[in-house]
Design a protein around this motif. Sequence first.
Motif, PDB file in Angstrom:
ATOM      1  N   ILE A   6      46.310  30.996  58.276  1.00  9.89           N
ATOM      2  CA  ILE A   6      46.652  30.905  56.867  1.00  9.89           C
ATOM      3  C   ILE A   6      46.569  29.444  56.463  1.00  9.89           C
ATOM      4  O   ILE A   6      47.099  28.572  57.136  1.00  9.89           O
ATOM      5  CB  ILE A   6      48.077  31.448  56.611  1.00  9.89           C
ATOM      6  CG1 ILE A   6      48.169  32.912  57.019  1.00  9.89           C
ATOM      7  CG2 ILE A   6      48.467  31.264  55.156  1.00  9.89           C
ATOM      8  CD1 ILE A   6      49.568  33.465  56.978  1.00  9.89           C
ATOM      9  N   ASP A   7      45.900  29.188  55.351  1.00 11.03           N
ATOM     10  CA  ASP A   7      45.775  27.823  54.849  1.00 11.03           C
ATOM     11  C   ASP A   7      47.028  27.480  54.048  1.00 11.03           C
ATOM     12  O   ASP A   7      47.120  27.777  52.863  1.00 11.03           O
ATOM     13  CB  ASP A   7      44.520  27.701  53.968  1.00 11.03           C
ATOM     14  CG  ASP A   7      44.321  26.293  53.439  1.00 11.03           C
ATOM     15  OD1 ASP A   7      44.827  25.338  54.066  1.00 11.03           O
ATOM     16  OD2 ASP A   7      43.665  26.147  52.396  1.00 11.03           O
ATOM     17  N   LEU A   8      48.024  26.896  54.719  1.00  7.20           N
ATOM     18  CA  LEU A   8      49.280  26.550  54.068  1.00  7.20           C
ATOM     19  C   LEU A   8      49.192  25.156  53.478  1.00  7.20           C
ATOM     20  O   LEU A   8      48.679  24.239  54.101  1.00  7.20           O
ATOM     21  CB  LEU A   8      50.436  26.600  55.067  1.00  7.20           C
ATOM     22  CG  LEU A   8      50.734  27.962  55.689  1.00  7.20           C
ATOM     23  CD1 LEU A   8      51.844  27.847  56.713  1.00  7.20           C
ATOM     24  CD2 LEU A   8      51.103  28.956  54.614  1.00  7.20           C
ATOM     25  N   LYS A   9      49.702  25.012  52.245  1.00  4.62           N
ATOM     26  CA  LYS A   9      49.768  23.693  51.638  1.00  4.62           C
ATOM     27  C   LYS A   9      50.879  23.691  50.602  1.00  4.62           C
ATOM     28  O   LYS A   9      51.293  24.738  50.101  1.00  4.62           O
ATOM     29  CB  LYS A   9      48.431  23.294  51.024  1.00  4.62           C
ATOM     30  CG  LYS A   9      47.907  24.221  49.960  1.00  4.62           C
ATOM     31  CD  LYS A   9      46.530  23.775  49.495  1.00  4.62           C
ATOM     32  CE  LYS A   9      45.999  24.783  48.496  1.00  4.62           C
ATOM     33  NZ  LYS A   9      44.712  24.417  47.982  1.00  4.62           N
ATOM     34  N   VAL A  10      51.361  22.514  50.273  1.00  3.42           N
ATOM     35  CA  VAL A  10      52.412  22.358  49.280  1.00  3.42           C
ATOM     36  C   VAL A  10      51.834  22.662  47.899  1.00  3.42           C
ATOM     37  O   VAL A  10      50.712  22.267  47.584  1.00  3.42           O
ATOM     38  CB  VAL A  10      52.982  20.922  49.331  1.00  3.42           C
ATOM     39  CG1 VAL A  10      53.956  20.681  48.184  1.00  3.42           C
ATOM     40  CG2 VAL A  10      53.654  20.664  50.673  1.00  3.42           C
ATOM     41  N   ASN A  11      52.611  23.366  47.062  1.00  6.13           N
ATOM     42  CA  ASN A  11      52.189  23.739  45.706  1.00  6.13           C
ATOM     43  C   ASN A  11      50.766  24.301  45.680  1.00  6.13           C
ATOM     44  O   ASN A  11      49.894  23.764  45.005  1.00  6.13           O
ATOM     45  CB  ASN A  11      52.275  22.544  44.758  1.00  6.13           C
ATOM     46  CG  ASN A  11      53.676  22.026  44.581  1.00  6.13           C
ATOM     47  OD1 ASN A  11      54.644  22.613  45.062  1.00  6.13           O
ATOM     48  ND2 ASN A  11      53.807  20.920  43.887  1.00  6.13           N
ATOM     49  N   PRO A  12      50.529  25.406  46.379  1.00  4.26           N
ATOM     50  CA  PRO A  12      49.156  25.917  46.478  1.00  4.26           C
ATOM     51  C   PRO A  12      48.544  26.318  45.144  1.00  4.26           C
ATOM     52  O   PRO A  12      47.337  26.354  45.007  1.00  4.26           O
ATOM     53  CB  PRO A  12      49.293  27.131  47.399  1.00  4.26           C
ATOM     54  CG  PRO A  12      50.716  27.553  47.259  1.00  4.26           C
ATOM     55  CD  PRO A  12      51.492  26.279  47.039  1.00  4.26           C
ATOM     56  N   ALA A  13      49.379  26.597  44.136  1.00  7.11           N
ATOM     57  CA  ALA A  13      48.838  27.058  42.860  1.00  7.11           C
ATOM     58  C   ALA A  13      49.174  26.097  41.731  1.00  7.11           C
ATOM     59  O   ALA A  13      49.193  26.474  40.584  1.00  7.11           O
ATOM     60  CB  ALA A  13      49.408  28.435  42.530  1.00  7.11           C
ATOM     61  N   GLU A  14      49.469  24.857  42.067  1.00 11.81           N
ATOM     62  CA  GLU A  14      49.942  23.925  41.046  1.00 11.81           C
ATOM     63  C   GLU A  14      48.993  23.870  39.855  1.00 11.81           C
ATOM     64  O   GLU A  14      47.810  23.626  39.981  1.00 11.81           O
ATOM     65  CB  GLU A  14      50.121  22.533  41.634  1.00 11.81           C
ATOM     66  CG  GLU A  14      50.781  21.604  40.656  1.00 11.81           C
ATOM     67  CD  GLU A  14      51.210  20.291  41.269  1.00 11.81           C
ATOM     68  OE1 GLU A  14      51.496  19.394  40.499  1.00 11.81           O
ATOM     69  OE2 GLU A  14      51.249  20.181  42.503  1.00 11.81           O
ATOM     70  N   GLU A  15      49.564  24.140  38.696  1.00 10.60           N
ATOM     71  CA  GLU A  15      48.803  24.144  37.451  1.00 10.60           C
ATOM     72  C   GLU A  15      49.800  23.892  36.334  1.00 10.60           C
ATOM     73  O   GLU A  15      50.874  24.480  36.316  1.00 10.60           O
ATOM     74  CB  GLU A  15      48.140  25.505  37.240  1.00 10.60           C
ATOM     75  CG  GLU A  15      47.485  25.664  35.907  1.00 10.60           C
ATOM     76  CD  GLU A  15      46.903  27.045  35.671  1.00 10.60           C
ATOM     77  OE1 GLU A  15      46.218  27.207  34.653  1.00 10.60           O
ATOM     78  OE2 GLU A  15      47.126  27.959  36.474  1.00 10.60           O
ATOM     79  N   THR A  16      49.471  23.024  35.398  1.00  8.41           N
ATOM     80  CA  THR A  16      50.345  22.795  34.246  1.00  8.41           C
ATOM     81  C   THR A  16      49.730  23.461  33.026  1.00  8.41           C
ATOM     82  O   THR A  16      48.557  23.273  32.733  1.00  8.41           O
ATOM     83  CB  THR A  16      50.542  21.288  33.984  1.00  8.41           C
ATOM     84  OG1 THR A  16      51.152  20.702  35.136  1.00  8.41           O
ATOM     85  CG2 THR A  16      51.428  21.057  32.774  1.00  8.41           C
ATOM     86  N   ILE A  17      50.539  24.254  32.341  1.00  8.05           N
ATOM     87  CA  ILE A  17      50.107  24.958  31.131  1.00  8.05           C
ATOM     88  C   ILE A  17      51.009  24.479  30.003  1.00  8.05           C
ATOM     89  O   ILE A  17      52.235  24.499  30.128  1.00  8.05           O
ATOM     90  CB  ILE A  17      50.225  26.481  31.319  1.00  8.05           C
ATOM     91  CG1 ILE A  17      49.365  26.942  32.494  1.00  8.05           C
ATOM     92  CG2 ILE A  17      49.834  27.209  30.027  1.00  8.05           C
ATOM     93  CD1 ILE A  17      49.628  28.364  32.947  1.00  8.05           C
ATOM     94  N   ARG A  18      50.410  24.043  28.919  1.00  7.37           N
ATOM     95  CA  ARG A  18      51.168  23.608  27.738  1.00  7.37           C
ATOM     96  C   ARG A  18      51.243  24.767  26.755  1.00  7.37           C
ATOM     97  O   ARG A  18      50.225  25.290  26.335  1.00  7.37           O
ATOM     98  CB  ARG A  18      50.507  22.411  27.090  1.00  7.37           C
ATOM     99  CG  ARG A  18      50.480  21.239  28.016  1.00  7.37           C
ATOM    100  CD  ARG A  18      50.986  19.987  27.338  1.00  7.37           C
ATOM    101  NE  ARG A  18      51.179  18.944  28.326  1.00  7.37           N
ATOM    102  CZ  ARG A  18      52.360  18.521  28.734  1.00  7.37           C
ATOM    103  NH1 ARG A  18      53.450  19.021  28.224  1.00  7.37           N
ATOM    104  NH2 ARG A  18      52.455  17.566  29.642  1.00  7.37           N
TER     105      ARG A  18
END
Length: 160
Positions: A6-18
Amino acid sequence: MSVQAIDLKVNPAEETIRLGPLALRFLVTGENSGGAVAVFEMLIPAGQRLMAPAHSHDHFEETAYGIEGVLTWTVDGKPIDVGPGQALCIPRGAVHRFDNNGAEDAKGLCMVTPAAIGPQFFRDAAEVAHAAGGDSPHRAKTIEIMLRHGLTPAPPPPKS
Protein backbone atom coordinates in the motif's frame (compact mmCIF):
# COMPACT_ATOMS: atom_id res chain seq x y z
CA MET A 1 0.27 -15.65 0.98
CA SER A 2 1.38 -12.30 -0.42
CA VAL A 3 0.37 -8.95 0.98
CA GLN A 4 -0.24 -6.21 -1.53
CA ALA A 5 1.92 -3.14 -0.91
CA ILE A 6 0.00 0.00 0.00
CA ASP A 7 1.36 3.40 -0.96
CA LEU A 8 1.01 5.20 2.38
CA LYS A 9 1.62 8.92 2.61
CA VAL A 10 0.58 11.87 4.75
CA ASN A 11 -2.55 13.70 3.50
CA PRO A 12 -3.01 11.39 0.51
CA ALA A 13 -5.96 13.40 -0.81
CA GLU A 14 -4.93 16.90 0.19
CA GLU A 15 -6.96 19.38 -1.80
CA THR A 16 -8.22 22.86 -0.93
CA ILE A 17 -11.67 23.85 -2.17
CA ARG A 18 -12.93 27.42 -1.81
CA LEU A 19 -16.65 27.65 -1.19
CA GLY A 20 -17.34 31.36 -0.98
CA PRO A 21 -15.40 32.57 2.08
CA LEU A 22 -14.93 29.01 3.41
CA ALA A 23 -11.81 26.99 2.66
CA LEU A 24 -11.99 23.19 2.88
CA ARG A 25 -8.88 21.06 2.74
CA PHE A 26 -9.46 17.36 2.20
CA LEU A 27 -6.96 15.18 4.00
CA VAL A 28 -8.48 11.73 3.48
CA THR A 29 -11.25 10.64 1.10
CA GLY A 30 -13.22 7.42 0.80
CA GLU A 31 -10.84 6.36 -1.97
CA ASN A 32 -7.94 6.59 0.50
CA SER A 33 -9.71 4.76 3.33
CA GLY A 34 -11.60 1.96 1.61
CA GLY A 35 -14.80 3.96 2.16
CA ALA A 36 -14.39 4.04 5.94
CA VAL A 37 -13.83 7.76 6.53
CA ALA A 38 -13.47 11.14 4.84
CA VAL A 39 -11.60 13.85 6.74
CA PHE A 40 -11.42 17.53 5.87
CA GLU A 41 -10.30 20.71 7.56
CA MET A 42 -12.47 23.83 7.37
CA LEU A 43 -11.43 27.45 7.79
CA ILE A 44 -14.40 29.73 8.47
CA PRO A 45 -13.79 33.49 8.67
CA ALA A 46 -15.04 35.46 11.70
CA GLY A 47 -18.72 36.36 11.58
CA GLN A 48 -19.44 34.02 8.66
CA ARG A 49 -22.79 32.27 8.38
CA LEU A 50 -23.07 29.08 6.33
CA MET A 51 -24.63 29.86 2.94
CA ALA A 52 -26.15 26.41 2.44
CA PRO A 53 -29.43 25.45 4.12
CA ALA A 54 -29.47 23.35 7.26
CA HIS A 55 -29.50 19.69 6.33
CA SER A 56 -29.37 16.11 7.54
CA HIS A 57 -27.84 12.94 6.20
CA ASP A 58 -29.23 9.46 6.64
CA HIS A 59 -26.20 7.45 5.54
CA PHE A 60 -23.35 8.81 7.65
CA GLU A 61 -22.35 10.49 10.88
CA GLU A 62 -20.37 13.71 10.90
CA THR A 63 -18.00 14.47 13.75
CA ALA A 64 -16.76 18.04 14.15
CA TYR A 65 -13.54 18.76 16.07
CA GLY A 66 -12.53 22.32 17.01
CA ILE A 67 -8.96 23.44 16.34
CA GLU A 68 -9.11 27.27 16.55
CA GLY A 69 -11.91 29.72 17.34
CA VAL A 70 -15.46 28.59 18.03
CA LEU A 71 -18.06 27.29 15.60
CA THR A 72 -21.69 27.24 16.66
CA TRP A 73 -23.33 24.08 15.36
CA THR A 74 -27.11 24.12 15.51
CA VAL A 75 -28.31 20.52 15.76
CA ASP A 76 -32.06 19.85 15.77
CA GLY A 77 -32.58 23.49 16.78
CA LYS A 78 -30.09 23.44 19.69
CA PRO A 79 -27.00 25.71 19.36
CA ILE A 80 -23.79 23.99 20.51
CA ASP A 81 -20.44 25.82 20.61
CA VAL A 82 -17.45 23.70 19.62
CA GLY A 83 -14.09 25.20 20.52
CA PRO A 84 -10.48 24.01 20.41
CA GLY A 85 -10.07 20.45 21.62
CA GLN A 86 -13.82 19.76 21.64
CA ALA A 87 -15.69 17.27 19.47
CA LEU A 88 -19.34 16.91 18.51
CA CYS A 89 -20.77 13.81 16.81
CA ILE A 90 -23.82 14.65 14.70
CA PRO A 91 -25.96 11.52 14.34
CA ARG A 92 -27.63 10.41 11.15
CA GLY A 93 -30.90 12.19 10.55
CA ALA A 94 -30.14 15.21 12.79
CA VAL A 95 -30.80 18.54 11.07
CA HIS A 96 -27.73 20.73 11.45
CA ARG A 97 -25.73 23.72 10.27
CA PHE A 98 -22.80 25.75 11.57
CA ASP A 99 -21.87 29.41 11.83
CA ASN A 100 -18.87 31.34 13.09
CA ASN A 101 -20.53 33.90 15.33
CA GLY A 102 -17.21 34.91 16.87
CA ALA A 103 -14.76 37.73 16.23
CA GLU A 104 -11.95 35.37 15.22
CA ASP A 105 -11.53 32.92 12.37
CA ALA A 106 -12.36 29.32 13.23
CA LYS A 107 -10.70 26.14 12.07
CA GLY A 108 -12.23 22.74 12.52
CA LEU A 109 -11.82 19.19 11.38
CA CYS A 110 -14.78 17.14 10.10
CA MET A 111 -14.85 13.38 9.87
CA VAL A 112 -17.57 11.64 7.86
CA THR A 113 -18.13 7.95 8.66
CA PRO A 114 -18.54 6.06 6.48
CA ALA A 115 -17.11 8.24 3.70
CA ALA A 116 -20.41 8.81 1.91
CA ILE A 117 -19.44 12.36 0.91
CA GLY A 118 -16.23 13.68 -0.53
CA PRO A 119 -14.59 16.52 -2.41
CA GLN A 120 -16.96 16.35 -5.38
CA PHE A 121 -19.88 17.63 -3.30
CA PHE A 122 -17.87 20.70 -2.30
CA ARG A 123 -16.54 21.21 -5.85
CA ASP A 124 -20.11 21.18 -7.20
CA ALA A 125 -21.34 23.54 -4.46
CA ALA A 126 -18.37 25.87 -5.06
CA GLU A 127 -19.24 26.06 -8.75
CA VAL A 128 -22.79 27.24 -7.91
CA ALA A 129 -21.47 29.70 -5.30
CA HIS A 130 -18.90 31.08 -7.76
CA ALA A 131 -21.61 31.53 -10.42
CA ALA A 132 -23.59 33.63 -7.90
CA GLY A 133 -20.71 36.14 -7.89
CA GLY A 134 -20.88 36.96 -4.18
CA ASP A 135 -24.67 36.87 -3.96
CA SER A 136 -26.52 34.02 -2.26
CA PRO A 137 -26.19 30.89 -4.38
CA HIS A 138 -29.24 29.73 -6.31
CA ARG A 139 -31.24 27.75 -3.71
CA ALA A 140 -32.75 25.23 -6.15
CA LYS A 141 -29.34 24.40 -7.64
CA THR A 142 -27.80 24.11 -4.17
CA ILE A 143 -30.58 21.76 -3.07
CA GLU A 144 -30.16 19.61 -6.20
CA ILE A 145 -26.44 19.22 -5.43
CA MET A 146 -27.17 18.38 -1.80
CA LEU A 147 -29.72 15.70 -2.76
CA ARG A 148 -27.39 14.22 -5.37
CA HIS A 149 -24.69 13.79 -2.71
CA GLY A 150 -26.91 12.32 0.02
CA LEU A 151 -27.74 15.44 2.06
CA THR A 152 -31.36 16.23 2.83
CA PRO A 153 -32.01 19.99 2.99
CA ALA A 154 -34.23 21.13 5.85
CA PRO A 155 -37.22 23.27 4.91
CA PRO A 156 -36.56 26.99 5.23
CA PRO A 157 -37.39 28.45 8.64
CA PRO A 158 -40.80 30.13 8.87
CA LYS A 159 -40.78 33.87 8.14
CA SER A 160 -41.45 36.07 11.14
